[in-house]
Design a protein around this motif. Structure first.
Motif, PDB file in Angstrom:
ATOM      1  N   LEU A  88      -1.708   4.058  -2.781  1.00 17.58           N
ATOM      2  CA  LEU A  88      -3.042   4.188  -2.192  1.00 17.58           C
ATOM      3  C   LEU A  88      -2.963   4.300  -0.679  1.00 17.58           C
ATOM      4  O   LEU A  88      -3.616   5.167  -0.070  1.00 17.58           O
ATOM      5  CB  LEU A  88      -3.900   2.982  -2.581  1.00 17.58           C
ATOM      6  CG  LEU A  88      -5.243   2.844  -1.852  1.00 17.58           C
ATOM      7  CD1 LEU A  88      -6.158   4.009  -2.173  1.00 17.58           C
ATOM      8  CD2 LEU A  88      -5.914   1.520  -2.205  1.00 17.58           C
ATOM      9  N   GLU A  89      -2.181   3.435  -0.060  1.00 16.12           N
ATOM     10  CA  GLU A  89      -2.071   3.445   1.395  1.00 16.12           C
ATOM     11  C   GLU A  89      -1.476   4.754   1.897  1.00 16.12           C
ATOM     12  O   GLU A  89      -1.935   5.315   2.896  1.00 16.12           O
ATOM     13  CB  GLU A  89      -1.230   2.259   1.860  1.00 16.12           C
ATOM     14  CG  GLU A  89      -1.923   0.917   1.662  1.00 16.12           C
ATOM     15  CD  GLU A  89      -0.985  -0.258   1.834  1.00 16.12           C
ATOM     16  OE1 GLU A  89      -1.406  -1.271   2.425  1.00 16.12           O
ATOM     17  OE2 GLU A  89       0.168  -0.179   1.359  1.00 16.12           O
ATOM     18  N   ALA A  90      -0.445   5.245   1.199  1.00 21.78           N
ATOM     19  CA  ALA A  90       0.187   6.500   1.608  1.00 21.78           C
ATOM     20  C   ALA A  90      -0.786   7.667   1.484  1.00 21.78           C
ATOM     21  O   ALA A  90      -0.932   8.480   2.403  1.00 21.78           O
ATOM     22  CB  ALA A  90       1.428   6.754   0.763  1.00 21.78           C
ATOM     23  N   GLY A  91      -1.461   7.753   0.330  1.00 23.71           N
ATOM     24  CA  GLY A  91      -2.401   8.847   0.121  1.00 23.71           C
ATOM     25  C   GLY A  91      -3.573   8.800   1.082  1.00 23.71           C
ATOM     26  O   GLY A  91      -3.977   9.822   1.644  1.00 23.71           O
ATOM     27  N   ALA A  92      -4.129   7.603   1.280  1.00 25.00           N
ATOM     28  CA  ALA A  92      -5.279   7.456   2.178  1.00 25.00           C
ATOM     29  C   ALA A  92      -4.892   7.743   3.625  1.00 25.00           C
ATOM     30  O   ALA A  92      -5.649   8.389   4.367  1.00 25.00           O
ATOM     31  CB  ALA A  92      -5.855   6.047   2.051  1.00 25.00           C
ATOM     32  N   PHE A  93      -3.725   7.265   4.026  1.00 25.13           N
ATOM     33  CA  PHE A  93      -3.256   7.519   5.395  1.00 25.13           C
ATOM     34  C   PHE A  93      -3.060   9.015   5.620  1.00 25.13           C
ATOM     35  O   PHE A  93      -3.504   9.568   6.635  1.00 25.13           O
ATOM     36  CB  PHE A  93      -1.948   6.767   5.638  1.00 25.13           C
ATOM     37  CG  PHE A  93      -1.312   7.062   6.966  1.00 25.13           C
ATOM     38  CD1 PHE A  93      -1.846   6.544   8.138  1.00 25.13           C
ATOM     39  CD2 PHE A  93      -0.185   7.858   7.049  1.00 25.13           C
ATOM     40  CE1 PHE A  93      -1.265   6.821   9.373  1.00 25.13           C
ATOM     41  CE2 PHE A  93       0.406   8.140   8.270  1.00 25.13           C
ATOM     42  CZ  PHE A  93      -0.131   7.619   9.434  1.00 25.13           C
ATOM     43  N   LEU A  94      -2.420   9.673   4.659  1.00 22.00           N
ATOM     44  CA  LEU A  94      -2.172  11.105   4.790  1.00 22.00           C
ATOM     45  C   LEU A  94      -3.482  11.888   4.856  1.00 22.00           C
ATOM     46  O   LEU A  94      -3.662  12.753   5.726  1.00 22.00           O
ATOM     47  CB  LEU A  94      -1.321  11.587   3.615  1.00 22.00           C
ATOM     48  CG  LEU A  94      -1.033  13.088   3.535  1.00 22.00           C
ATOM     49  CD1 LEU A  94      -0.411  13.597   4.826  1.00 22.00           C
ATOM     50  CD2 LEU A  94      -0.133  13.384   2.339  1.00 22.00           C
ATOM     51  N   LEU A  95      -4.412  11.589   3.964  1.00 18.17           N
ATOM     52  CA  LEU A  95      -5.687  12.312   3.962  1.00 18.17           C
ATOM     53  C   LEU A  95      -6.485  12.047   5.238  1.00 18.17           C
ATOM     54  O   LEU A  95      -7.147  12.949   5.761  1.00 18.17           O
ATOM     55  CB  LEU A  95      -6.512  11.914   2.739  1.00 18.17           C
ATOM     56  CG  LEU A  95      -5.965  12.379   1.381  1.00 18.17           C
ATOM     57  CD1 LEU A  95      -6.861  11.888   0.255  1.00 18.17           C
ATOM     58  CD2 LEU A  95      -5.839  13.891   1.333  1.00 18.17           C
ATOM     59  N   SER A  96      -6.421  10.821   5.741  1.00 19.62           N
ATOM     60  CA  SER A  96      -7.157  10.508   6.970  1.00 19.62           C
ATOM     61  C   SER A  96      -6.634  11.314   8.149  1.00 19.62           C
ATOM     62  O   SER A  96      -7.407  11.717   9.028  1.00 19.62           O
ATOM     63  CB  SER A  96      -7.073   9.008   7.274  1.00 19.62           C
ATOM     64  OG  SER A  96      -5.773   8.635   7.711  1.00 19.62           O
ATOM     65  N   ARG A  97      -5.326  11.567   8.154  1.00 21.78           N
ATOM     66  CA  ARG A  97      -4.746  12.348   9.245  1.00 21.78           C
ATOM     67  C   ARG A  97      -4.987  13.843   9.046  1.00 21.78           C
ATOM     68  O   ARG A  97      -5.254  14.570  10.003  1.00 21.78           O
ATOM     69  CB  ARG A  97      -3.246  12.054   9.365  1.00 21.78           C
ATOM     70  CG  ARG A  97      -2.923  10.603   9.759  1.00 21.78           C
ATOM     71  CD  ARG A  97      -3.749  10.154  10.944  1.00 21.78           C
ATOM     72  NE  ARG A  97      -3.418   8.824  11.436  1.00 21.78           N
ATOM     73  CZ  ARG A  97      -4.161   7.746  11.231  1.00 21.78           C
ATOM     74  NH1 ARG A  97      -5.279   7.825  10.501  1.00 21.78           N
ATOM     75  NH2 ARG A  97      -3.812   6.582  11.754  1.00 21.78           N
ATOM     76  N   LEU A  98      -4.911  14.308   7.821  1.00 25.71           N
ATOM     77  CA  LEU A  98      -5.150  15.728   7.559  1.00 25.71           C
ATOM     78  C   LEU A  98      -6.593  16.108   7.848  1.00 25.71           C
ATOM     79  O   LEU A  98      -6.873  17.222   8.303  1.00 25.71           O
ATOM     80  CB  LEU A  98      -4.811  16.063   6.106  1.00 25.71           C
ATOM     81  CG  LEU A  98      -3.335  15.984   5.698  1.00 25.71           C
ATOM     82  CD1 LEU A  98      -3.181  16.300   4.219  1.00 25.71           C
ATOM     83  CD2 LEU A  98      -2.484  16.929   6.534  1.00 25.71           C
ATOM     84  N   GLU A  99      -7.523  15.186   7.571  1.00 24.77           N
ATOM     85  CA  GLU A  99      -8.935  15.482   7.763  1.00 24.77           C
ATOM     86  C   GLU A  99      -9.481  14.911   9.068  1.00 24.77           C
ATOM     87  O   GLU A  99     -10.674  15.046   9.356  1.00 24.77           O
ATOM     88  CB  GLU A  99      -9.730  14.970   6.559  1.00 24.77           C
ATOM     89  CG  GLU A  99      -9.240  15.593   5.249  1.00 24.77           C
ATOM     90  CD  GLU A  99     -10.157  15.349   4.070  1.00 24.77           C
ATOM     91  OE1 GLU A  99     -11.347  15.037   4.288  1.00 24.77           O
ATOM     92  OE2 GLU A  99      -9.689  15.484   2.929  1.00 24.77           O
ATOM     93  N   GLY A 100      -8.611  14.263   9.846  1.00 19.40           N
ATOM     94  CA  GLY A 100      -9.017  13.770  11.156  1.00 19.40           C
ATOM     95  C   GLY A 100     -10.104  12.725  11.127  1.00 19.40           C
ATOM     96  O   GLY A 100     -11.012  12.738  11.966  1.00 19.40           O
ATOM     97  N   ASP A 101     -10.026  11.802  10.172  1.00 17.92           N
ATOM     98  CA  ASP A 101     -11.075  10.793  10.032  1.00 17.92           C
ATOM     99  C   ASP A 101     -10.449   9.450   9.656  1.00 17.92           C
ATOM    100  O   ASP A 101     -10.082   9.223   8.504  1.00 17.92           O
ATOM    101  CB  ASP A 101     -12.078  11.236   8.964  1.00 17.92           C
ATOM    102  CG  ASP A 101     -13.295  10.328   8.888  1.00 17.92           C
ATOM    103  OD1 ASP A 101     -13.329   9.310   9.598  1.00 17.92           O
ATOM    104  OD2 ASP A 101     -14.210  10.641   8.099  1.00 17.92           O
ATOM    105  N   GLN A 102     -10.354   8.547  10.614  1.00 23.46           N
ATOM    106  CA  GLN A 102      -9.778   7.223  10.381  1.00 23.46           C
ATOM    107  C   GLN A 102     -10.578   6.435   9.348  1.00 23.46           C
ATOM    108  O   GLN A 102     -10.038   5.589   8.628  1.00 23.46           O
ATOM    109  CB  GLN A 102      -9.722   6.443  11.698  1.00 23.46           C
ATOM    110  CG  GLN A 102      -9.284   4.992  11.585  1.00 23.46           C
ATOM    111  CD  GLN A 102      -7.849   4.828  11.118  1.00 23.46           C
ATOM    112  OE1 GLN A 102      -7.016   5.715  11.336  1.00 23.46           O
ATOM    113  NE2 GLN A 102      -7.546   3.705  10.474  1.00 23.46           N
ATOM    114  N   ALA A 103     -11.876   6.720   9.243  1.00 24.33           N
ATOM    115  CA  ALA A 103     -12.732   5.996   8.296  1.00 24.33           C
ATOM    116  C   ALA A 103     -12.274   6.200   6.854  1.00 24.33           C
ATOM    117  O   ALA A 103     -12.528   5.349   5.993  1.00 24.33           O
ATOM    118  CB  ALA A 103     -14.186   6.438   8.452  1.00 24.33           C
TER     119      ALA A 103
END
Length: 221
Positions: free
Chosen positions: A158-173
């Motif tokens: 979960l942490e890996a996927g969420a971290f990656l998506l947050s960076r790809l989409e430019g949204d820390q939230a």
């Protein structure tokens, strides 16, 4: 253990595909299903091997527009490591990582222990057609001592996927919201369990202390 109150589905633009080793499905502290609940555009597939990405998704795909979290070694260069980077088959970061990441349609995360994830990697040769992605998160996993990780910088699926998506989409939230159910799960697991209620004392014959027949008001009228 219910964590429903913390689930807040995220409408992610980049698709998240989780390939889960069958043994990981029985892990109480696994996070694949939490990730699936948190990300609207996601899928969890349980197994050891699949014919290809097209068969999994049921549609035509360009593997070059899909990334997979890479398990191999990464060559350290002189410059500081980026939080997210694309590497070649030798673990060397590509110069056009940023451009490749911007064009990704989806990402793949292998779910299981380190050895289980490597099994998934080697049993699915089609993963080699996807972009190899490496992460350099600047945080420690919420697991803490709850589950042993192979490396200090290891994080949950979960942490890996969420971290990656947050960076790809430019949204820390995205990262902050996605981790709330996981945080709640660990909090509940760490709470002390209530002790069972004490049983009322019983006499030697096994009956209740008041009255021979064990009934309430066992005395004579």
């Amino acid at each position: 253990m219910c964590i429903c109150e913390a689930v807040q589905p995220i409408d992610n633009g980049v698709f998240l595909l989780i390939l889960q080793h069958p043994q990981e499905k029985r892990e109480n502290l696994g996070t694949a299903q939490i990730a699936h609940l948190q990300f609207a555009n996601s899928m969890v597939k349980v197994g050891l091997s699949w014919p290809g990405l097209k068969r999994i998704l049921g549609r035509e795909v360009d593997p070059k527009r899909w990334g997979v979290l890479y398990l191999g070694p990464v060559k350290e260069g002189g410059a500081p490591r980026a939080e997210v980077a694309v590497v070649d088959k030798n673990g060397q970061p590509l110069r056009d990582s940023a451009e490749i990441l911007e064009e990704l349609e989806g990402v793949i995360v292998l779910d299981g222990t380190w050895s289980q994830a490597k099994t998934l990697w080697w049993r699915n040769a089609w993963l080699l057609k996807c972009r190899r992605i490496v992460l350099n998160p600047q945080f420690r996993s919420l697991y803490g001592q709850a589950r042993k990780e192979p490396r200090r910088d290891s994080v949950s699926t979960l942490e890996a996927g969420a971290f990656l998506l947050s960076r790809l989409e430019g949204d820390q939230a995205i990262l902050d919201t996605a981790l709330k159910p996981f945080s709640l799960l660990l909090k509940k697991l760490r709470q002390p369990r209530p002790r069972p209620a004490a049983q009322p004392p019983r006499d030697d014959a096994g009956g209740a202390a008041d009255g021979e027949d064990g009934g309430e008001g066992g005395g004579e009228d």
